[in-house]
Motif scaffolding. Structure first.
Motif, PDB file in Angstrom:
ATOM      1  N   GLU A  79       0.832  -1.202   0.000  1.00  0.00           N
ATOM      2  CA  GLU A  79       0.000   0.000   0.000  1.00  0.00           C
ATOM      3  C   GLU A  79       0.869   1.255   0.000  1.00  0.00           C
ATOM      4  OE1 GLU A  79      -2.530  -0.294   3.368  1.00  0.00           O
ATOM      5  OE2 GLU A  79      -4.102  -1.391   2.312  1.00  0.00           O
ATOM      6  N   VAL A  80       1.880   1.249   0.825  1.00  0.00           N
ATOM      7  CA  VAL A  80       2.768   2.409   0.920  1.00  0.00           C
ATOM      8  C   VAL A  80       3.486   2.648  -0.402  1.00  0.00           C
ATOM      9  CG1 VAL A  80       4.889   3.269   1.974  1.00  0.00           C
ATOM     10  CG2 VAL A  80       3.100   2.289   3.410  1.00  0.00           C
ATOM     11  N   ILE A  81       3.999   1.586  -0.999  1.00  0.00           N
ATOM     12  CA  ILE A  81       4.731   1.708  -2.262  1.00  0.00           C
ATOM     13  C   ILE A  81       3.839   2.279  -3.360  1.00  0.00           C
ATOM     14  CG2 ILE A  81       5.808   0.380  -4.129  1.00  0.00           C
ATOM     15  CD1 ILE A  81       6.907  -1.490  -1.905  1.00  0.00           C
ATOM     16  N   LYS A  82       2.616   1.775  -3.440  1.00  0.00           N
ATOM     17  CA  LYS A  82       1.687   2.254  -4.473  1.00  0.00           C
ATOM     18  C   LYS A  82       1.273   3.694  -4.236  1.00  0.00           C
ATOM     19  CE  LYS A  82      -0.152  -2.320  -5.599  1.00  0.00           C
ATOM     20  NZ  LYS A  82      -1.340  -3.226  -5.558  1.00  0.00           N
ATOM     21  N   SER A  83       1.287   4.120  -2.979  1.00  0.00           N
ATOM     22  CA  SER A  83       0.916   5.505  -2.677  1.00  0.00           C
ATOM     23  C   SER A  83       2.032   6.491  -3.020  1.00  0.00           C
ATOM     24  CB  SER A  83       0.553   5.644  -1.194  1.00  0.00           C
ATOM     25  OG  SER A  83       1.708   5.582  -0.376  1.00  0.00           O
ATOM     26  N   LEU A  84       3.262   5.994  -3.135  1.00  0.00           N
ATOM     27  CA  LEU A  84       4.411   6.862  -3.375  1.00  0.00           C
ATOM     28  C   LEU A  84       4.671   7.120  -4.850  1.00  0.00           C
ATOM     29  CD1 LEU A  84       6.932   5.452  -0.727  1.00  0.00           C
ATOM     30  CD2 LEU A  84       5.700   7.630  -0.635  1.00  0.00           C
ATOM     31  N   THR A  85       4.338   6.165  -5.699  1.00  0.00           N
ATOM     32  CA  THR A  85       4.614   6.311  -7.137  1.00  0.00           C
ATOM     33  C   THR A  85       3.696   5.423  -7.963  1.00  0.00           C
ATOM     34  OG1 THR A  85       6.303   6.040  -8.855  1.00  0.00           O
ATOM     35  CG2 THR A  85       6.431   4.557  -6.965  1.00  0.00           C
ATOM     36  N   ASN A  86       3.378   5.886  -9.162  1.00  0.00           N
ATOM     37  CA  ASN A  86       2.580   5.087 -10.101  1.00  0.00           C
ATOM     38  C   ASN A  86       3.461   4.433 -11.165  1.00  0.00           C
ATOM     39  OD1 ASN A  86       0.032   5.723  -8.938  1.00  0.00           O
ATOM     40  ND2 ASN A  86       0.043   7.721  -9.970  1.00  0.00           N
ATOM     41  N   ASP A  87       4.738   4.748 -11.142  1.00  0.00           N
ATOM     42  CA  ASP A  87       5.670   4.185 -12.113  1.00  0.00           C
ATOM     43  C   ASP A  87       6.012   2.742 -11.734  1.00  0.00           C
ATOM     44  OD1 ASP A  87       8.733   3.643 -12.898  1.00  0.00           O
ATOM     45  OD2 ASP A  87       7.843   5.030 -14.348  1.00  0.00           O
ATOM     46  N   GLU A  88       5.807   1.800 -12.655  1.00  0.00           N
ATOM     47  CA  GLU A  88       6.013   0.388 -12.358  1.00  0.00           C
ATOM     48  C   GLU A  88       7.461   0.075 -11.997  1.00  0.00           C
ATOM     49  OE1 GLU A  88       4.525  -2.182 -15.352  1.00  0.00           O
ATOM     50  OE2 GLU A  88       2.442  -1.507 -15.158  1.00  0.00           O
TER      51      GLU A  88
END
Length: 396
Positions: A350-359
């Motif tokens: 969740e944290v990672i996805k909240s920080l960036t949308n770049d795969e």
């Protein structure tokens, strides 16, 4: 209550948790919101067995747990596990912090039995909470028998938001370094098929793609889980090893020799359902926390959790300084003792996805943050907590 009504209610709670997490960019983790709503539900109109009515009895939860833990093993290589020795030291340091602070300060506030009963569940495991609860009941300590279960159920309320906060700080720092070219992270946790993977492992374990169906992937996961369970049973007369610990180890080995694919459960289209089933089973434990029980043990509950967090922070900070690991990541690894898997997996993602949308950036952050979180959770929750419970219950 009918099965479908129960299913809709529990899934609605899980979705509300996700919704709030997305809206707050993971500052409020989904597991925290869902746990709050389940608690309110059990205190109002939920039947005590709503999760079982919805279709997730304990047998199903055990099944998905074995599959998920084996799948976790496929996300880690033997080389990665060896590389995580610092994580293991930090996790053990955090546990030592809990023990030292609770004995040093907690014993001055509460009686020694309260401290003894609190420590193993605070390290994280349901099994350890059950051991201490049963031991307290046999010793005639009825309120402490309830305390052992409730402290296990409630400790995540401190662990979830704190972990999200420190992981976001860690992730922002890493992301800035990554974008500036100051940090090169290997990207080995990608879910998509690796075109070179077919060349790895023994040919004996590889089949033509048309036969590599979802059922075959499930079968291989189940075989590895079964071998882990049978091994734990075989070793039981000599040494007690939790079957789930062996699932992680066997999953790593199975991936290394080519028997299992990386993230096999995801590729079998079963990962989402498995996470759902396991989370519902975990929230089912909140049914034991009645209002009367909470009022009776509220003060020792809050104080013990606060002291445990302080102890983890101090000792993980010291260990991180010595091992040159950032204080945020070190503290996050220690905090996994308060909840373990799958919450550590979910919060980190969740944290990672909240920080960036770049795969690519998400992949790089996942590679740096997820392995230590998973390993830390297993060291504390699955292994050490059970060992501590076996020792501490003899002191009651």
């Amino acid at each position: 209550m009918s099965q479908m009504v129960a299913l809709v209610l529990v899934l609605l709670i899980l979705y509300i948790g996700d919704f709030v997490s997305v809206r707050t960019k993971a500052w409020i983790p989904s597991v925290f919101i869902s746990a709050m709503l389940f608690l309110i539900g059990f205190w109002t109109f939920f039947p005590q067995n709503i999760v079982e009515i919805a279709g997730i009895p304990s047998t199903v939860a055990t099944m998905v747990m074995y599959l998920l833990v084996v799948n976790m093993g496929t996300l880690l290589s033997v080389k990665e596990l060896m590389a995580q020795w610092k994580t293991i030291v930090i996790s053990l340091s955090g546990i030592l912090g809990i023990i030292v602070i609770l004995f040093a300060i907690g014993s001055l506030i509460f009686d020694m039995n309260t401290v003894i009963v609190a420590i193993p569940p605070l390290v994280g495991g349901l099994v350890s909470a059950l051991i201490m609860s049963e031991g307290a009941a046999q010793a005639g300590l009825t309120s402490l028998s309830v305390f052992a279960i409730v402290i296990y159920v409630m400790q995540g309320f401190a662990g979830y938001p704190l972990t999200s906060i420190v992981l976001k700080r860690e992730g922002k720092q890493l992301l800035q370094k990554y974008r500036n070219g100051e940090l090169a992270l290997k990207t080995t946790t990608k879910v998509e098929e690796d075109p070179t993977q077919a060349k790895n492992g023994f040919k004996l374990f590889q089949v033509p793609e048309k036969y590599n169906t979802d059922y075959f992937k499930f079968l291989k996961l189940a075989v590895v889980g079964c071998l882990a369970y049978l091994t734990s049973v075989f070793l039981a007369p000599v040494v007690e090893i939790n079957g789930l610990v062996l699932c992680l180890v066997f999953g790593v080995i199975a991936k290394s020799i080519g028997f299992l694919e990386q993230h096999a459960l995801y590729k079998a289209n079963g990962f989402g359902f498995a996470i759902m089933g396991l989370m519902l089973f975990i929230f089912d434990g909140l049914k034991s926390a009645t209002p009367n029980m909470m009022l009776e043990i509220l003060t020792p509950l809050i104080v013990c959790i606060i002291l445990a967090v302080i102890g983890m922070y101090i000792f993980s900070f010291i260990a991180g300084k010595i091992l040159k690991v950032s204080k945020n990541l070190a503290f996050a690894v220690s905090l996994t003792a308060l909840y373990g898997f799958p919450a550590d997996y979910i919060i980190t993602n969740e944290v990672i996805k909240s920080l960036t949308n770049d795969e690519k950036e998400q992949e790089a952050l996942t590679n740096h943050m997820l392995p230590p979180m998973l390993v830390g959770g297993f060291i504390s929750v699955t292994i050490v907590s059970v060992i501590l419970a076996g020792i501490f219950v003899g002191f009651l």
